[in-house]
Enzyme design. Structure first.
Site, PDB file in Angstrom:
ATOM      1  N   GLU A   1       0.819  -1.226   0.000  1.00 53.85           N
ATOM      2  CA  GLU A   1       0.000   0.000   0.000  1.00 53.85           C
ATOM      3  C   GLU A   1       0.845   1.266   0.000  1.00 53.85           C
ATOM      4  O   GLU A   1       0.647   2.163   0.822  1.00 53.85           O
ATOM      5  CB  GLU A   1      -1.001  -0.043   1.166  1.00 53.85           C
TER       6      GLU A   1
ATOM      7  N   GLU B   1      -5.816 -10.599  -2.158  1.00 59.48           N
ATOM      8  CA  GLU B   1      -6.718 -10.421  -1.000  1.00 59.48           C
ATOM      9  C   GLU B   1      -8.169 -10.355  -1.450  1.00 59.48           C
ATOM     10  O   GLU B   1      -8.960  -9.542  -0.944  1.00 59.48           O
ATOM     11  CB  GLU B   1      -6.353  -9.138  -0.226  1.00 59.48           C
TER      12      GLU B   1
ATOM     13  N   ASP C   1     -11.893 -10.288  -1.903  1.00 59.41           N
ATOM     14  CA  ASP C   1     -13.219 -10.455  -1.295  1.00 59.41           C
ATOM     15  C   ASP C   1     -14.169  -9.541  -2.052  1.00 59.41           C
ATOM     16  O   ASP C   1     -13.741  -8.582  -2.687  1.00 59.41           O
ATOM     17  CB  ASP C   1     -13.240 -10.238   0.229  1.00 59.41           C
TER      18      ASP C   1
ATOM     19  N   HIS D   1     -10.088  -5.998  -3.061  1.00 54.74           N
ATOM     20  CA  HIS D   1     -11.223  -5.855  -2.133  1.00 54.74           C
ATOM     21  C   HIS D   1     -12.342  -5.187  -2.935  1.00 54.74           C
ATOM     22  O   HIS D   1     -12.374  -3.961  -3.075  1.00 54.74           O
ATOM     23  CB  HIS D   1     -10.817  -5.027  -0.913  1.00 54.74           C
TER      24      HIS D   1
ATOM     25  N   ASN E   1       2.490  -4.809  -3.294  1.00 50.76           N
ATOM     26  CA  ASN E   1       1.075  -5.174  -3.137  1.00 50.76           C
ATOM     27  C   ASN E   1       0.251  -3.916  -2.852  1.00 50.76           C
ATOM     28  O   ASN E   1       0.686  -3.036  -2.105  1.00 50.76           O
ATOM     29  CB  ASN E   1       0.996  -6.127  -1.921  1.00 50.76           C
TER      30      ASN E   1
HETATM   31  O1  G2I Z   1      -7.935  -4.079   5.657  1.00 49.23           O
HETATM   32  C1  G2I Z   1      -8.000  -5.215   4.868  1.00 49.23           C
HETATM   33  C2  G2I Z   1      -6.650  -5.630   4.361  1.00 49.23           C
HETATM   34  C3  G2I Z   1      -6.116  -4.570   3.400  1.00 49.23           C
HETATM   35  N1  G2I Z   1      -4.819  -4.959   2.862  1.00 49.23           N
HETATM   36  C4  G2I Z   1      -3.823  -5.302   3.844  1.00 49.23           C
HETATM   37  C5  G2I Z   1      -4.337  -6.321   4.831  1.00 49.23           C
HETATM   38  O2  G2I Z   1      -3.367  -6.580   5.818  1.00 49.23           O
HETATM   39  C6  G2I Z   1      -5.621  -5.851   5.465  1.00 49.23           C
HETATM   40  O3  G2I Z   1      -6.028  -6.871   6.381  1.00 49.23           O
HETATM   41  C7  G2I Z   1      -6.738  -6.455   7.512  1.00 49.23           C
HETATM   42  C8  G2I Z   1      -7.039  -7.646   8.391  1.00 49.23           C
HETATM   43  O4  G2I Z   1      -7.841  -8.553   7.680  1.00 49.23           O
HETATM   44  C9  G2I Z   1      -7.801  -7.171   9.622  1.00 49.23           C
HETATM   45  O5  G2I Z   1      -7.963  -8.252  10.540  1.00 49.23           O
HETATM   46  O6  G2I Z   1      -5.985  -5.526   8.204  1.00 49.23           O
HETATM   47  C10 G2I Z   1      -6.716  -4.960   9.281  1.00 49.23           C
HETATM   48  C11 G2I Z   1      -5.942  -3.832   9.892  1.00 49.23           C
HETATM   49  O7  G2I Z   1      -5.690  -2.836   8.949  1.00 49.23           O
HETATM   50  C12 G2I Z   1      -7.027  -6.060  10.291  1.00 49.23           C
HETATM   51  O8  G2I Z   1      -7.844  -5.528  11.318  1.00 49.23           O
HETATM   52  C13 G2I Z   1      -7.311  -5.573  12.590  1.00 49.23           C
HETATM   53  C14 G2I Z   1      -8.197  -4.754  13.497  1.00 49.23           C
HETATM   54  O9  G2I Z   1      -8.199  -3.390  13.037  1.00 49.23           O
HETATM   55  C15 G2I Z   1      -7.678  -4.796  14.893  1.00 49.23           C
HETATM   56  O10 G2I Z   1      -8.567  -4.132  15.747  1.00 49.23           O
HETATM   57  C16 G2I Z   1      -7.493  -6.246  15.326  1.00 49.23           C
HETATM   58  O11 G2I Z   1      -6.859  -6.289  16.597  1.00 49.23           O
HETATM   59  O12 G2I Z   1      -7.241  -6.898  13.044  1.00 49.23           O
HETATM   60  C17 G2I Z   1      -6.629  -6.986  14.308  1.00 49.23           C
HETATM   61  C18 G2I Z   1      -6.431  -8.465  14.665  1.00 49.23           C
HETATM   62  O13 G2I Z   1      -7.663  -9.131  14.687  1.00 49.23           O
END
Ligand code: G2I
Length: 476
Positions: A166, A271, A273, A243, A207
């Site tokens: 990003e 990624e 979805d 996404h 990415n």
């Molecule tokens: O945002 C969607 C994806 C966009 N591209 C990069 C990816 O790394 C990103 O993944 C998401 C995860 O799927 C989420 O699970 O990234 C988020 C953070 O930017 C993740 O969310 C975080 C929550 O914000 C936190 O509160 C939580 O503690 O997930 C953490 C673990 O569950």
């Protein structure tokens, strides 16, 4: 990308370890699932085309049915959060590998590839990095040491690293992350060189999101990849996160994959979805099926597109409801691990010609009635019971009941259903033991809620997208 929806993580129910779901994953008969024995296996179908089909996972959930599906259907695993800088080095020099190790071990035990995600990213950065007062050389040392340590630890075990994630703004210029601000444009080349030195066998990727079609952002990325290649910087691939929104797969996806491939790099959809406004309806799920198929076909059409990874394979493990108010149902499996039409869309794009059957849920409903009763109410809280009756002639195999709160109520705790709330939209899904409702039969679930001002009953309910009669569901 962060939306405003409220989080209800305490409400999220997983169904790990439930025997019915485990049986489902193993291909045995489960009430409400019609076509298990004949269900396709995505990793085998993909392999026949020389591509990979992967999923992101939550390491802590890798047990029971969740692990069974992740292991059986996919040939590549991406840790959803466990390899991020904030997870592995929350304090300078203090590395915590147990979460990442567990995911890598899981994948290796099942002959799966691992996508390392991610080395340099502006988000989920520990505060000591994000808010440090850095000189350029100080931050460059920290960045390259981090890469050396993380990529070095898994040397030879990671197939692809998302080295830089990003890096662009929507207009195609560089995102002003702490790395960009402190180190300038050259940080990306430095990161790739450090990653190559640490793990020479891993394919190194740049990415990003919103770069799936031809647009200003993907133009910026294209220009960077062209220039990195021209300078001999060790970049092997481009990751298009994807996404996406139902009905909005960019028509130029294939052309965009092709133009990156023509620069001499691999391309992966990393990624995927495809989200929708809840509740899910049959029409939206059918469109989603077509969309998953279209993305898969676009990858198949370009020889340097090496595969697709979905960002969570089940709706019970998706970031979407937490980040986009009122949206969800973005993955190929529902919350009870039943394959959705999208799953069959992927399989069909990969050449599968079997019969999905009448359909794993949420399936068609030809008649329903709902009785909603507040059983107990106190100053700020209440307990309610909901009975859903199948008034049609066909069994309901897997269900989701949706409604909208009229006066700002919220669900705080549920039983006999997996409930999620986003904004005023509520979705209550079956748990494995009450997935089926025979004609004339009913299921009852309950929940505690919070209210203030008013606690009127919802005006209407939809079961698997079909509006239900109200007030007549109680067993006679
Ligand atoms: O945002 C969607 C994806 C966009 N591209 C990069 C990816 O790394 C990103 O993944 C998401 C995860 O799927 C989420 O699970 O990234 C988020 C953070 O930017 C993740 O969310 C975080 C929550 O914000 C936190 O509160 C939580 O503690 O997930 C953490 C673990 O569950």
């Amino acid at each position: 990308m962060r939306g405003t929806s409220m989080k209800l993580q305490s409400l999220r129910r997983t169904v790990l370890g439930i025997s019915a779901a485990a049986l489902l994953a193993a291909g045995a008969a489960v009430p409400g699932h019609a076509a298990e024995a004949a269900d396709p296996v995505l990793r085998d179908l993909a392999a026949a085309h020389g591509i990979s089909y992967g999923t992101a996972v939550t390491g802590a959930k890798l047990t029971g049915a969740y692990a069974d599906v992740a292991g059986a259907q996919f040939d590549s695993i991406t840790p959803g959060n466990e390899m991020k800088w904030g997870s592995v080095e929350p304090v300078r020099g203090d590395f915590r590998w147990s979460g990442a190790d567990a995911v890598v071990d899981f994948a290796e035990a099942r002959g799966q590839k691992v996508r390392g995600h991610t080395l340099v990213w502006h988000s989920q950065l520990p505060s000591w990095v994000e808010n440090g007062s850095w000189t350029a050389s100080g931050l460059r040392t920290v960045m390259t040491e981090h890469i050396k340590t993380a990529a070095g630890r898994y040397k030879g075990r990671i197939d692809h690293w998302d080295v830089v994630n990003e890096a662009f703004d929507e207009d195609g210029t560089r995102r002003q992350s702490v790395f960009q601000r402190t180190l300038g444009d050259g940080y990306i080349a430095d990161a790739f060189r450090a990653a190559r030195a640490a793990d020479p066998a891993a394919k190194l990727y740049l990415n990003d999101y919103n770069v799936e079609g031809l647009n200003a952002k993907s133009d910026g990325m294209y220009e960077l990849v062209r220039s990195l290649k021209a300078q001999g910087v060790p970049i092997d691939g481009v990751g298009l996160q994807a996404h996406l929104i139902v009905g909005q797969v960019p028509p130029s996806l294939q052309a965009n994959i092709q133009r990156f491939a023509d620069l001499g790099v691999d391309v992966a959809v990393t990624e995927l979805d495809i989200r929708m406004q809840l509740p899910a309806t049959e029409a939206k799920l059918a469109q989603q099926k077509a969309d998953y198929a279209a993305v898969t076909r676009a990858c198949l059409a370009v020889s340097r597109c090496v595969g697709v990874t979905v960002w969570g394979f089940t709706d019970s493990d998706s970031w979407i409801p937490d980040f986009f108010e009122g949206q969800g149902a973005a993955t190929p499996y529902d919350e009870g691990f039943r394959p959705k039409p999208a799953f069959y869309g992927i399989a069909e794009a990969l050449g599968w010609t079997g019969d999905p059957g009448p359909g794993p849920g949420p399936g068609p409903v030809d008649g329903c009635a709902v009785a909603y009763a507040v059983q107990n109410q106190w100053s700020a809280g209440f307990t309610a019971q909901v009975t859903v009756r199948n008034t049609g002639t066909a069994p309901v195999n897997g269900w989701q009941l949706a409604w909208t709160w009229p006066s700002g109520q919220s669900v705080t705790q549920a039983w006999n259903a997996a409930m999620n709330q986003s904004g005023a939209s509520v979705a209550a899904a079956n748990v494995p033991y009450n997935a089926s409702i025979a004609p004339g039969g009913s299921v009852t679930f309950g929940f505690n809620g919070a209210w203030s001002g008013g606690n009127a009953a919802p005006a209407g309910f939809a079961l698997n997208g079909r509006p239900c009669a109200t007030g007549t569901a109680q067993a006679g």
